[in-house]
Design an enzyme around this catalytic site. Structure first.
Site, PDB file in Angstrom:
ATOM      1  N   SER A  66      14.581   0.100 -16.360  1.00 32.29           N
ATOM      2  CA  SER A  66      14.237  -0.924 -15.356  1.00 32.29           C
ATOM      3  C   SER A  66      15.459  -1.371 -14.550  1.00 32.29           C
ATOM      4  O   SER A  66      15.950  -0.602 -13.759  1.00 32.29           O
ATOM      5  CB  SER A  66      13.449  -2.110 -15.911  1.00 32.29           C
ATOM      6  OG  SER A  66      12.144  -1.687 -16.230  1.00 32.29           O
ATOM      7  N   HIS A  71      23.919 -12.294  -9.432  1.00 28.72           N
ATOM      8  CA  HIS A  71      24.141 -12.936  -8.129  1.00 28.72           C
ATOM      9  C   HIS A  71      25.109 -14.093  -8.374  1.00 28.72           C
ATOM     10  O   HIS A  71      24.777 -15.012  -9.138  1.00 28.72           O
ATOM     11  CB  HIS A  71      22.826 -13.466  -7.552  1.00 28.72           C
ATOM     12  CG  HIS A  71      21.735 -12.444  -7.462  1.00 28.72           C
ATOM     13  ND1 HIS A  71      21.714 -11.474  -6.493  1.00 28.72           N
ATOM     14  CD2 HIS A  71      20.649 -12.223  -8.224  1.00 28.72           C
ATOM     15  CE1 HIS A  71      20.641 -10.706  -6.651  1.00 28.72           C
ATOM     16  NE2 HIS A  71      19.979 -11.141  -7.700  1.00 28.72           N
ATOM     17  N   CYS A  86      12.589  -2.040 -20.282  1.00 27.52           N
ATOM     18  CA  CYS A  86      11.288  -1.618 -20.790  1.00 27.52           C
ATOM     19  C   CYS A  86      11.444  -0.782 -22.050  1.00 27.52           C
ATOM     20  O   CYS A  86      12.472  -0.146 -22.272  1.00 27.52           O
ATOM     21  CB  CYS A  86      10.537  -0.836 -19.712  1.00 27.52           C
ATOM     22  SG  CYS A  86      10.049  -1.898 -18.338  1.00 27.52           S
TER      23      CYS A  86
END
Lengths: 132, 132
Positions: A66, A71, A86
């Site tokens: 995944s 940020h 996943c």
């Protein structure tokens, strides 16, 4: 990705009290994430990294399992992190632990969300409208 | 990204009952996401897209406001979606609505998580260990 089960762990976190120099250092952040991902057992496909003007960095890493994102907000001495992994083979907490050790934030908070389930899918009622 | 507030909306969703052809069509999925992002008012920086073998697609889109992802599982006729949009200017639900209209899933579930807050950061206690 069809060989994987429709199921995964999503870790969302906020780290506070990190020096702005680290939060503007895209190369450092990328190295730290890569180190954590290797420890987790996940497989890196591609990496996007961008330095924003006047400050801040975003790093998005696509995994076979995944993705991982960071940020940063140097003005707030803080960053957002998420890792969605996943399947049941990898250890996403290794990425969190590596971030905490290497960036040494003053404080942090995380939440762990378990997502997906084919049995839920089979049992889900038909959609009636677009409300979420 | 320093001009933005350390605050954002994170939407996590699972869509079920989508035909496998759509879930293997990276170009279609990318177009749908781009259309939704434009409607939301967010700004696209870069896009990563990958078709997995034997099936499945991942698309990761970096935004000036954070990121959007889709991970598809054609065997399960399902996909995972997330959109993290920082600041208060954009409308992340427009991306969800566009996905639902264009992919027409049989059912779906979403959760909305509000993340970050500089006041929480200032008040957070010092970290004592690595537990999350």
């Amino acid at each position: 990705m069809g060989e994987y089960e429709f199921w995964g762990d999503h870790l969302l976190g906020e780290l506070y009290g990190i020096c702005p120099e680290k939060l503007n250092d895209a190369e450092l952040l990328e190295k730290v994430l890569i180190r954590g991902i290797i420890k987790s057992g996940a497989t890196i496909c591609t990496i996007q990294a961008k330095k924003f003007c006047p400050s801040g960095v975003t790093i998005l890493i696509m995994l076979a399992e995944s993705h991982v994102s960071v940020h940063t907000y140097p003005d707030a001495q803080a960053l957002f992190f998420d890792a969605f992994i996943c399947g049941r083979r990898c250890k996403p907490y290794c990425i969190v632990e590596t971030l905490l050790v290497e960036l040494n934030p003053r404080s942090h908070q995380f939440q762990h969300i378990v997502r997906g389930n084919s049995q839920i899918a089979a049992a889900a009622p038909e959609r009636k409208d677009f409300r979420v």
